[in-house]
Write a protein that holds these residues in place. Structure first.
Motif, PDB file in Angstrom:
ATOM      1  N   GLN A  61       0.837  -1.193   0.000  1.00  0.00           N
ATOM      2  CA  GLN A  61       0.000   0.000   0.000  1.00  0.00           C
ATOM      3  C   GLN A  61       0.879   1.252   0.000  1.00  0.00           C
ATOM      4  O   GLN A  61       1.984   1.259   0.546  1.00  0.00           O
ATOM      5  CB  GLN A  61      -0.919   0.006   1.223  1.00  0.00           C
ATOM      6  CG  GLN A  61      -1.943   1.124   1.192  1.00  0.00           C
ATOM      7  CD  GLN A  61      -3.012   0.998   2.266  1.00  0.00           C
ATOM      8  OE1 GLN A  61      -3.941   1.783   2.293  1.00  0.00           O
ATOM      9  NE2 GLN A  61      -2.888   0.016   3.132  1.00  0.00           N
ATOM     10  N   LEU A  62       0.358   2.307  -0.590  1.00  0.00           N
ATOM     11  CA  LEU A  62       1.059   3.589  -0.582  1.00  0.00           C
ATOM     12  C   LEU A  62       1.036   4.166   0.824  1.00  0.00           C
ATOM     13  O   LEU A  62      -0.004   4.183   1.491  1.00  0.00           O
ATOM     14  CB  LEU A  62       0.380   4.553  -1.558  1.00  0.00           C
ATOM     15  CG  LEU A  62       1.056   5.909  -1.786  1.00  0.00           C
ATOM     16  CD1 LEU A  62       2.418   5.730  -2.438  1.00  0.00           C
ATOM     17  CD2 LEU A  62       0.155   6.800  -2.649  1.00  0.00           C
ATOM     18  N   LEU A 116      -8.600   1.928  -5.349  1.00  0.00           N
ATOM     19  CA  LEU A 116      -7.598   1.107  -6.018  1.00  0.00           C
ATOM     20  C   LEU A 116      -8.006   0.856  -7.461  1.00  0.00           C
ATOM     21  O   LEU A 116      -9.121   0.397  -7.729  1.00  0.00           O
ATOM     22  CB  LEU A 116      -7.443  -0.239  -5.302  1.00  0.00           C
ATOM     23  CG  LEU A 116      -6.917  -0.192  -3.865  1.00  0.00           C
ATOM     24  CD1 LEU A 116      -6.963  -1.578  -3.249  1.00  0.00           C
ATOM     25  CD2 LEU A 116      -5.489   0.337  -3.836  1.00  0.00           C
ATOM     26  N   GLN A 158      -3.644  -0.847 -12.241  1.00  0.00           N
ATOM     27  CA  GLN A 158      -2.438  -0.115 -11.832  1.00  0.00           C
ATOM     28  C   GLN A 158      -1.967  -0.459 -10.430  1.00  0.00           C
ATOM     29  O   GLN A 158      -0.754  -0.478 -10.168  1.00  0.00           O
ATOM     30  CB  GLN A 158      -2.705   1.391 -11.920  1.00  0.00           C
ATOM     31  CG  GLN A 158      -1.482   2.251 -11.598  1.00  0.00           C
ATOM     32  CD  GLN A 158      -1.789   3.731 -11.749  1.00  0.00           C
ATOM     33  OE1 GLN A 158      -2.863   4.108 -12.189  1.00  0.00           O
ATOM     34  NE2 GLN A 158      -0.832   4.562 -11.369  1.00  0.00           N
ATOM     35  N   HIS A 159      -2.886  -0.730  -9.516  1.00  0.00           N
ATOM     36  CA  HIS A 159      -2.522  -0.795  -8.109  1.00  0.00           C
ATOM     37  C   HIS A 159      -2.500  -2.197  -7.516  1.00  0.00           C
ATOM     38  O   HIS A 159      -2.294  -2.344  -6.307  1.00  0.00           O
ATOM     39  CB  HIS A 159      -3.496   0.066  -7.288  1.00  0.00           C
ATOM     40  CG  HIS A 159      -3.487   1.504  -7.657  1.00  0.00           C
ATOM     41  ND1 HIS A 159      -4.616   2.291  -7.644  1.00  0.00           N
ATOM     42  CD2 HIS A 159      -2.470   2.314  -8.071  1.00  0.00           C
ATOM     43  CE1 HIS A 159      -4.320   3.518  -8.028  1.00  0.00           C
ATOM     44  NE2 HIS A 159      -3.019   3.554  -8.298  1.00  0.00           N
ATOM     45  N   THR A 160      -2.715  -3.235  -8.316  1.00  0.00           N
ATOM     46  CA  THR A 160      -2.775  -4.590  -7.754  1.00  0.00           C
ATOM     47  C   THR A 160      -1.622  -5.486  -8.188  1.00  0.00           C
ATOM     48  O   THR A 160      -1.593  -6.660  -7.802  1.00  0.00           O
ATOM     49  CB  THR A 160      -4.094  -5.280  -8.140  1.00  0.00           C
ATOM     50  OG1 THR A 160      -4.164  -5.429  -9.562  1.00  0.00           O
ATOM     51  CG2 THR A 160      -5.294  -4.504  -7.625  1.00  0.00           C
TER      52      THR A 160
END
Length: 427
Positions: free
Chosen positions: A152-153, A168, A172-174
């Motif tokens: 996580q960011l 999310l 892009q984020h997974t």
């Protein structure tokens, strides 16, 4: 009477072992088959003549497991008592050409499978599990250790996350990171090493992510059970335990653990496919049933569609029906829906209550808040495909579709006891 069940603590400990042995649907089917063989069940080759002799039989079709016991004296109109469940869970599936990387990181391309709570998969040590198909025609199961993570960011770089919520992007984020500073590294080399083959031998794979953390019992009185894949291994396990503990009945007792429920069941190993109908028709055919006698047998048959359901969430009570508010450790659920998202009706409800009374376990009703439509199960599919009376039930959970779901320690064993009583019911 149904046989004496294991204590709740023993049942949950065995469920935890079953989950840990079953990081993918293929592993769940294999673990179930292992337990069946140890109990004297015989595997049915689908390409061979059908065996309808008295005793236990099973088959594995990809990630699905069907197990049944033919009673002494079974004939062409003998009915079935079916427990239907599913072996898959929401997760991420490894894409073709999975190796990604930039800025010194090695990442993996994954595709969302089903409807996971995406945020629950962040900051967990994940493995890959499933099957690989080799160039010689063989198939091997594999599971890695903890090799990847979706980080996580940090809050310092997303100051509004706690006020505006986490959003999310599925693409892009997974993408998980699985190494750093090793340019040219391929996950397929690692998978080949785990599978005991070469990378060149791998012609295909079905591999999914799983949380490597072990299940846990916790709470001041040991009342909670946290684990991945309780939806729906809690039902698969309950059915197998009940079948193996059964002393037999006048019916053909059958556990159908399908694959692909989380993505619509439309496969050769899913509930919308032919696998259950194949087993039913071939068993009755081997018992000498005519087409009319097969219909008579189905008219005497009943299916319990067992899938996890929602317990009332104390922080979101307004999302639940105001009168029907099931809780953990209050007993397995009877699931009802006016729009036939669940297959339960009045006669099925009465049968379920009979089973629960016989087993000495409580039951709770689940019905959705009118403004929040519910999901569905394999129940309506089974009723539609086979014309079999069907009742939807299941274990109450919090955090359904999380990487780590929450059950009560009493409910999984209670479900298994009720299933055992269902198998034993006459009529």
């Amino acid at each position: 009477m149904s046989p004496s069940p294991p204590r709740a603590t023993d049942h949950v400990a065995d469920l935890a072992a079953f989950v840990q042995a079953s990081p993918s649907s293929y592993h769940a089917a294999a673990e179930g088959a292992r337990r069946l063989v140890a109990a004297g069940f015989v595997e049915q080759d689908e390409a061979a003549a059908w065996d309808s002799s008295p005793g236990g039989h099973f088959l594995v079709r990809d990630g699905a497991l069907i197990a049944w016991r033919v009673p002494d004296g079974a004939g062409p109109t003998t009915g079935f008592r079916v427990l239907g469940a599913h072996t898959d869970s929401p997760t991420f599936k490894l894409k073709p050409r999975p190796d990604l990387g930039a800025w010194g990181w090695q990442q993996l391309g994954v595709e969302v499978y089903g409807g996971p709570l995406l945020n629950s998969w962040l900051d967990r040590e994940l493995g890959l599990a499933g099957r690989v198909a080799l160039s010689d025609g063989s198939v091997r199961l594999l599971r890695t250790g903890p090799i990847m993570r979706i980080p996580q960011l940090a809050v310092h770089l997303d100051r509004a996350v706690n006020d505006e919520g986490l959003r999310l992007d599925k693409q892009q984020h997974t993408a998980p990171v699985w190494s750093v500073g090793h340019r040219g590294l391929s996950v397929l080399d690692h998978l080949a090493e785990v599978a005991g083959c070469t990378r060149a031998e791998i012609d295909g794979y079905d591999l999914v992510a799983f949380d490597t953390a072990a299940p846990a019992v916790f709470g001041p009185h040991g009342e909670f059970f946290a684990s991945g894949r309780l939806d729906n291994l809690s039902s698969v396990h309950a059915g197998l335990v009940a079948l193996l503990a059964s002393e037999g009945s006048e019916h053909i007792e059958l556990v159908a653990a399908f694959d692909h429920e989380e993505v619509g069941s439309g496969s050769r190993s899913g509930a919308a496919g032919p696998v259950l109908a194949d087993v039913v028709s071939r068993t009755l055919g081997a018992l000498g049933a005519t087409p009319d006698e097969q219909h008579r047998a189905l008219a005497r048959s009943v299916c319990l569609s067992a899938d996890a359901g929602h317990a009332l969430h104390p922080n979101y009570a307004g999302r639940h029906d105001p009168a029907n508010q099931p809780v953990l450790n209050g007993g397995p659920l009877l699931k009802l829906n006016a729009n036939q998202r669940y297959a339960s009706d009045a006669t099925g409800t009465a049968l379920w209550r009979r089973a629960c009374r016989r087993a000495g376990v409580p039951t709770q009703e689940f019905v959705s808040h009118n403004a929040i439509p519910c999901g569905s199960t394999i129940g309506p599919l089974t009723a539609t495909r086979l014309g079999m009376a069907t009742v939807d039930v299941g274990t109450p959970l919090l955090s359904m579709h999380s990487a780590r779901e929450l059950a009560g320690t009493e409910d999984p064993g209670s479900l298994s006891r009720a299933v055992g009583a269902f198998f034993a019911l006459g009529g």
